[in-house]
Design a protein around this motif. Sequence first.
Motif, PDB file in Angstrom:
ATOM      1  N   ASP A 152      -1.349   7.927 -10.322  1.00  0.00           N
ATOM      2  CA  ASP A 152       0.082   8.061 -10.052  1.00  0.00           C
ATOM      3  C   ASP A 152       0.488   7.051  -8.988  1.00  0.00           C
ATOM      4  O   ASP A 152      -0.303   6.667  -8.129  1.00  0.00           O
ATOM      5  CB  ASP A 152       0.401   9.483  -9.558  1.00  0.00           C
ATOM      6  CG  ASP A 152       0.188  10.534 -10.635  1.00  0.00           C
ATOM      7  OD1 ASP A 152       0.861  10.448 -11.672  1.00  0.00           O
ATOM      8  OD2 ASP A 152      -0.661  11.420 -10.427  1.00  0.00           O
ATOM      9  N   ASP A 153       1.732   6.632  -9.026  1.00  0.00           N
ATOM     10  CA  ASP A 153       2.275   5.683  -8.073  1.00  0.00           C
ATOM     11  C   ASP A 153       2.704   6.417  -6.799  1.00  0.00           C
ATOM     12  O   ASP A 153       3.208   7.534  -6.856  1.00  0.00           O
ATOM     13  CB  ASP A 153       3.462   4.965  -8.705  1.00  0.00           C
ATOM     14  CG  ASP A 153       4.138   4.027  -7.748  1.00  0.00           C
ATOM     15  OD1 ASP A 153       5.199   4.399  -7.216  1.00  0.00           O
ATOM     16  OD2 ASP A 153       3.605   2.927  -7.520  1.00  0.00           O
ATOM     17  N   SER A 154       2.519   5.759  -5.633  1.00  0.00           N
ATOM     18  CA  SER A 154       2.839   6.435  -4.377  1.00  0.00           C
ATOM     19  C   SER A 154       4.322   6.782  -4.263  1.00  0.00           C
ATOM     20  O   SER A 154       4.671   7.834  -3.734  1.00  0.00           O
ATOM     21  CB  SER A 154       2.396   5.582  -3.180  1.00  0.00           C
ATOM     22  OG  SER A 154       2.945   4.276  -3.237  1.00  0.00           O
ATOM     23  N   GLY A 169       4.935  22.272   6.972  1.00  0.00           N
ATOM     24  CA  GLY A 169       5.198  21.899   8.354  1.00  0.00           C
ATOM     25  C   GLY A 169       4.393  20.703   8.812  1.00  0.00           C
ATOM     26  O   GLY A 169       4.498  20.281   9.971  1.00  0.00           O
ATOM     27  N   ALA A 170       3.584  20.139   7.924  1.00  0.00           N
ATOM     28  CA  ALA A 170       2.762  18.976   8.260  1.00  0.00           C
ATOM     29  C   ALA A 170       3.504  17.685   7.964  1.00  0.00           C
ATOM     30  O   ALA A 170       4.379  17.634   7.088  1.00  0.00           O
ATOM     31  CB  ALA A 170       1.460  19.004   7.462  1.00  0.00           C
ATOM     32  N   VAL A 171       3.146  16.632   8.687  1.00  0.00           N
ATOM     33  CA  VAL A 171       3.559  15.290   8.288  1.00  0.00           C
ATOM     34  C   VAL A 171       2.649  14.869   7.136  1.00  0.00           C
ATOM     35  O   VAL A 171       1.430  15.070   7.191  1.00  0.00           O
ATOM     36  CB  VAL A 171       3.432  14.299   9.456  1.00  0.00           C
ATOM     37  CG1 VAL A 171       3.662  12.867   8.986  1.00  0.00           C
ATOM     38  CG2 VAL A 171       4.407  14.663  10.560  1.00  0.00           C
ATOM     39  N   VAL A 172       3.235  14.315   6.083  1.00  0.00           N
ATOM     40  CA  VAL A 172       2.473  13.953   4.895  1.00  0.00           C
ATOM     41  C   VAL A 172       2.502  12.444   4.706  1.00  0.00           C
ATOM     42  O   VAL A 172       3.574  11.834   4.689  1.00  0.00           O
ATOM     43  CB  VAL A 172       3.026  14.658   3.639  1.00  0.00           C
ATOM     44  CG1 VAL A 172       2.248  14.225   2.392  1.00  0.00           C
ATOM     45  CG2 VAL A 172       2.954  16.175   3.813  1.00  0.00           C
ATOM     46  N   ALA A 173       1.325  11.856   4.551  1.00  0.00           N
ATOM     47  CA  ALA A 173       1.198  10.435   4.232  1.00  0.00           C
ATOM     48  C   ALA A 173       0.622  10.315   2.833  1.00  0.00           C
ATOM     49  O   ALA A 173      -0.465  10.832   2.559  1.00  0.00           O
ATOM     50  CB  ALA A 173       0.292   9.738   5.235  1.00  0.00           C
ATOM     51  N   VAL A 174       1.366   9.655   1.961  1.00  0.00           N
ATOM     52  CA  VAL A 174       0.873   9.377   0.614  1.00  0.00           C
ATOM     53  C   VAL A 174       0.632   7.876   0.536  1.00  0.00           C
ATOM     54  O   VAL A 174       1.542   7.075   0.740  1.00  0.00           O
ATOM     55  CB  VAL A 174       1.839   9.891  -0.479  1.00  0.00           C
ATOM     56  CG1 VAL A 174       3.263   9.389  -0.276  1.00  0.00           C
ATOM     57  CG2 VAL A 174       1.343   9.533  -1.869  1.00  0.00           C
ATOM     58  N   THR A 175      -0.612   7.502   0.298  1.00  0.00           N
ATOM     59  CA  THR A 175      -0.999   6.105   0.394  1.00  0.00           C
ATOM     60  C   THR A 175      -1.225   5.497  -0.977  1.00  0.00           C
ATOM     61  O   THR A 175      -1.647   6.163  -1.921  1.00  0.00           O
ATOM     62  CB  THR A 175      -2.252   5.948   1.268  1.00  0.00           C
ATOM     63  OG1 THR A 175      -3.286   6.824   0.788  1.00  0.00           O
ATOM     64  CG2 THR A 175      -1.944   6.303   2.709  1.00  0.00           C
ATOM     65  N   GLY A 176      -0.942   4.202  -1.055  1.00  0.00           N
ATOM     66  CA  GLY A 176      -1.071   3.465  -2.307  1.00  0.00           C
ATOM     67  C   GLY A 176      -0.683   2.024  -2.084  1.00  0.00           C
ATOM     68  O   GLY A 176      -0.893   1.477  -1.003  1.00  0.00           O
ATOM     69  N   ALA A 177      -0.098   1.385  -3.093  1.00  0.00           N
ATOM     70  CA  ALA A 177       0.349   0.003  -2.929  1.00  0.00           C
ATOM     71  C   ALA A 177       1.326  -0.106  -1.761  1.00  0.00           C
ATOM     72  O   ALA A 177       1.313  -1.080  -1.006  1.00  0.00           O
ATOM     73  CB  ALA A 177       1.002  -0.483  -4.222  1.00  0.00           C
ATOM     74  N   ILE A 178       2.163   0.892  -1.611  1.00  0.00           N
ATOM     75  CA  ILE A 178       2.994   1.080  -0.423  1.00  0.00           C
ATOM     76  C   ILE A 178       2.694   2.476   0.103  1.00  0.00           C
ATOM     77  O   ILE A 178       2.599   3.425  -0.678  1.00  0.00           O
ATOM     78  CB  ILE A 178       4.497   0.935  -0.753  1.00  0.00           C
ATOM     79  CG1 ILE A 178       4.801  -0.480  -1.249  1.00  0.00           C
ATOM     80  CG2 ILE A 178       5.360   1.265   0.466  1.00  0.00           C
ATOM     81  CD1 ILE A 178       6.222  -0.674  -1.716  1.00  0.00           C
ATOM     82  N   ALA A 189       8.467   3.749   4.904  1.00  0.00           N
ATOM     83  CA  ALA A 189       7.744   2.952   3.917  1.00  0.00           C
ATOM     84  C   ALA A 189       6.965   1.864   4.642  1.00  0.00           C
ATOM     85  O   ALA A 189       7.510   1.177   5.505  1.00  0.00           O
ATOM     86  CB  ALA A 189       8.722   2.324   2.925  1.00  0.00           C
ATOM     87  N   LEU A 190       5.682   1.710   4.281  1.00  0.00           N
ATOM     88  CA  LEU A 190       4.802   0.757   4.960  1.00  0.00           C
ATOM     89  C   LEU A 190       4.107  -0.135   3.927  1.00  0.00           C
ATOM     90  O   LEU A 190       3.021   0.195   3.438  1.00  0.00           O
ATOM     91  CB  LEU A 190       3.782   1.515   5.801  1.00  0.00           C
ATOM     92  CG  LEU A 190       4.412   2.402   6.878  1.00  0.00           C
ATOM     93  CD1 LEU A 190       3.854   3.805   6.848  1.00  0.00           C
ATOM     94  CD2 LEU A 190       4.224   1.784   8.237  1.00  0.00           C
ATOM     95  N   PRO A 191       4.704  -1.278   3.596  1.00  0.00           N
ATOM     96  CA  PRO A 191       4.178  -2.136   2.518  1.00  0.00           C
ATOM     97  C   PRO A 191       3.263  -3.243   3.031  1.00  0.00           C
ATOM     98  O   PRO A 191       3.523  -4.419   2.846  1.00  0.00           O
ATOM     99  CB  PRO A 191       5.466  -2.724   1.936  1.00  0.00           C
ATOM    100  CG  PRO A 191       6.360  -2.870   3.136  1.00  0.00           C
ATOM    101  CD  PRO A 191       6.013  -1.738   4.066  1.00  0.00           C
ATOM    102  N   PHE A 192       2.148  -2.885   3.673  1.00  0.00           N
ATOM    103  CA  PHE A 192       1.337  -3.906   4.335  1.00  0.00           C
ATOM    104  C   PHE A 192      -0.061  -4.069   3.754  1.00  0.00           C
ATOM    105  O   PHE A 192      -0.799  -4.958   4.176  1.00  0.00           O
ATOM    106  CB  PHE A 192       1.202  -3.574   5.832  1.00  0.00           C
ATOM    107  CG  PHE A 192       2.515  -3.485   6.544  1.00  0.00           C
ATOM    108  CD1 PHE A 192       3.243  -4.619   6.824  1.00  0.00           C
ATOM    109  CD2 PHE A 192       3.039  -2.253   6.923  1.00  0.00           C
ATOM    110  CE1 PHE A 192       4.465  -4.544   7.479  1.00  0.00           C
ATOM    111  CE2 PHE A 192       4.248  -2.165   7.589  1.00  0.00           C
ATOM    112  CZ  PHE A 192       4.966  -3.312   7.860  1.00  0.00           C
ATOM    113  N   GLY A 193      -0.495  -3.225   2.861  1.00  0.00           N
ATOM    114  CA  GLY A 193      -1.883  -3.234   2.412  1.00  0.00           C
ATOM    115  C   GLY A 193      -2.169  -4.252   1.328  1.00  0.00           C
ATOM    116  O   GLY A 193      -1.394  -5.189   1.084  1.00  0.00           O
TER     117      GLY A 193
END
Length: 271
Positions: A152-154, A169-178, A189-193
């Motif tokens: 699946d796409d992030s 109640g948690a902070v959620v990070a879903v990682t992928g191309a972005i 949004a963090l497009p650095f990888g």
Amino acid sequence: MNLSHNLQPFPASAAAHWLTQLRTASPLVHCLTNQVVQNFTANVLLALGASPAMVVARQEVGDFSAIANGLLVNVGTLNETQAEAMLLAVASANGAGVPWVLDPVAVGGLGYRTDFARQLLTMKPTAIRGNASEVMALAGFNSAGRGVDSTDDSLAALPAAIELANHSGAVVAVTGAIDYVTDGQTCYALPFGDPLMTRVVGTGCALSAVVAAFLSLDKEKALELVASACMMMAFCGGMAAGAATGPGSFVPRFLDLLYQLQPEHLMGKTL
């Protein structure tokens, strides 16, 4: 779901600030992680300036989690003994006010770990870090994961991440191309990888440990800290991939860049 109103870039100045704080604090991170990635995870934490510990015996995890600065719970090579130790560690961390991170590896594809991850979810993780398929499955959405790999796409998983954040109640990070990081309201949004990061075992698992390290600095700033962790790992990963000829040369370059990383590099100075 229309996300355009709350999806925004993460300010590099914030990540630069928290990198300085991490290096000063050198937090002790208790890693209950999978057997495949222990060495790499420890090296990543050391390169950034944190202190890793892999205390796994159920007779010790409770005592140790209470004195650690952060806890990682990664279900990648889950078994009954490890599950018992994880529950003890989380209960102790919660009692001591220690932030902890849930990494729901391969959740959705296998019933035992999915049920266990949902049990852990009731124990209120400070943050959750997973790939798109894992986050979607943990949130109860239909997903298409294949073991530890996400199909699946992030961005497609962002609605699930928002719902999971609001529910848990948690902070959620879903990682992928972005990478996307959300507390249910604000979304960064963090497009650095780089795709090469997916050809090396343990980059995502190590990121979850780095998230635990950053969360130890100030739980009240959890969204900012999780995004900072993701930004630094993706930034160094992208830089390392540009200089690597393949996975074998990527790993040492990645560790070197994490070690060499300074706040001004995140602000635009060449690393």
